[in-house]
Write a protein that holds these residues in place. Structure first.
Motif, short mmCIF file in Angstrom:
data_model
loop_
_atom_site.label_atom_id
_atom_site.label_comp_id
_atom_site.label_asym_id
_atom_site.label_seq_id
_atom_site.Cartn_x
_atom_site.Cartn_y
_atom_site.Cartn_z
N UNK A 185 3.42 3.88 11.17
CA UNK A 185 2.56 3.94 12.35
C UNK A 185 1.56 2.78 12.33
N UNK A 186 0.94 2.54 11.19
CA UNK A 186 0.01 1.41 11.09
C UNK A 186 0.76 0.10 11.29
N UNK A 187 1.92 -0.02 10.68
CA UNK A 187 2.74 -1.23 10.83
C UNK A 187 3.07 -1.50 12.29
N UNK A 188 3.32 -0.43 13.04
CA UNK A 188 3.73 -0.56 14.43
C UNK A 188 2.54 -0.78 15.37
N UNK A 189 1.52 0.04 15.23
CA UNK A 189 0.42 0.02 16.19
C UNK A 189 -0.73 -0.92 15.82
N UNK A 190 -0.93 -1.14 14.52
CA UNK A 190 -2.04 -1.98 14.07
C UNK A 190 -1.59 -2.86 12.92
N UNK A 191 -0.60 -3.72 13.15
CA UNK A 191 -0.05 -4.50 12.04
C UNK A 191 -1.09 -5.35 11.31
N UNK A 192 -2.11 -5.79 12.03
CA UNK A 192 -3.16 -6.59 11.39
C UNK A 192 -3.99 -5.79 10.41
N UNK A 193 -3.95 -4.47 10.53
CA UNK A 193 -4.70 -3.60 9.62
C UNK A 193 -3.89 -3.17 8.40
N UNK A 194 -2.59 -3.43 8.40
CA UNK A 194 -1.74 -3.00 7.30
C UNK A 194 -2.16 -3.72 6.02
N UNK A 195 -2.42 -2.95 4.99
CA UNK A 195 -2.93 -3.52 3.74
C UNK A 195 -2.18 -2.93 2.55
N UNK A 196 -2.41 -3.54 1.40
CA UNK A 196 -1.81 -3.05 0.17
C UNK A 196 -2.19 -1.60 -0.08
N UNK A 197 -3.37 -1.21 0.35
CA UNK A 197 -3.80 0.18 0.15
C UNK A 197 -2.92 1.17 0.92
N UNK A 198 -2.35 0.73 2.06
CA UNK A 198 -1.43 1.60 2.81
C UNK A 198 -0.16 1.83 2.01
N UNK A 199 0.34 0.79 1.38
CA UNK A 199 1.53 0.92 0.53
C UNK A 199 1.21 1.78 -0.68
N UNK A 200 0.03 1.58 -1.28
CA UNK A 200 -0.37 2.39 -2.43
C UNK A 200 -0.48 3.86 -2.06
N UNK A 201 -1.06 4.15 -0.88
CA UNK A 201 -1.16 5.54 -0.43
C UNK A 201 0.22 6.18 -0.32
N UNK A 202 1.17 5.44 0.23
CA UNK A 202 2.53 5.97 0.36
C UNK A 202 3.16 6.19 -1.01
N UNK A 203 3.00 5.23 -1.90
CA UNK A 203 3.59 5.38 -3.24
C UNK A 203 2.91 6.49 -4.02
N UNK A 204 1.61 6.67 -3.82
CA UNK A 204 0.91 7.79 -4.47
C UNK A 204 1.44 9.14 -3.98
N UNK A 205 2.00 9.16 -2.77
CA UNK A 205 2.58 10.39 -2.20
C UNK A 205 4.03 10.59 -2.65
#
Length: 193
Positions: free
Chosen positions: A123-143
């Motif tokens: 969703x972030x990648x699609x709607x707010x690509x400029x906001x996509x950060x390493x922390x988003x990937x980390x959150x997903x991997x933590x899940x």
């Protein structure tokens, strides 16, 4: 803006293929397939191969989950064609109520936490690509999402962020639910290539 050559084909061969496929399938060939016959260099073999790899290549996401991701990208981009096409295909691999719940609000849908975290990333990648950060990937991997799963999901989103835009730019006809169902059966048999 519908281009006549997309509708009917831009070459004699393209026109013949569109006509034959429509006759054999007893349905109008969906615009997504028609585009493949329009200037082959526009959405030709390379794009088809990329889409096939993202949607049907090896990986840990099921076909239903990948189709759900495509439907979600369609939803976030307000693309009626992609929502309908990929909803119809996703429900052949996932429970229809689950797909509907995700499209209504994936945050409260009865899905696994790794899938929910992946959809949040997409969703972030699609709607707010400029906001996509390493922390988003980390959150997903933590899940519980693996690096490979996240890369595979990002490939699905990348492809469908392109497709949703050209579907709307070329004013794709939105088929009926019955036509989407027939197209889904064909898509599952033949794939995207």
């Amino acid at each position: 803006m519908r281009l006549p050559d997309v509708e009917r084909g831009d070459s004699l061969r393209g026109r013949a293929l569109i006509r034959v496929i429509s006759i054999v399938s007893a349905a109008r060939l969906p615009d997504a397939a028609r585009v493949a016959f329009y200037h082959r260099s526009f959405v030709g073999p390379t794009f088809g191969a990329w889409t096939q790899a993202a949607m049907r290549g090896p990986g840990d996401w099921s076909v239903g989950e990948r189709e759900l991701m495509a439907a979600m990208v369609g939803h976030w981009n307000s693309c009626a064609f992609c929502i309908g096409a990929h909803h119809a295909t996703a429900v052949r691999g996932l429970e229809p109520a689950l797909v509907d719940a995700c499209l209504a609000d994936y945050r409260t849908a009865p899905i696994s936490e790794p899938l929910r975290a992946t959809l949040a990333f997409l969703e972030t990648m699609t709607l707010r690509p400029g906001d996509l950060a390493a922390s988003d990937a980390k959150d997903a991997m933590d899940a519980g999402v693996s690096r490979t799963q996240l890369a595979d999901a990002a490939a699905v989103a990348a492809v469908f962020n392109i497709i949703t835009r050209y579907a709307d730019a070329l004013d794709f006809t939105v088929p009926t639910n019955a036509e989407f169902d027939r197209a889904a059966a064909m898509l599952l048999r033949r794939g995207y290539g």
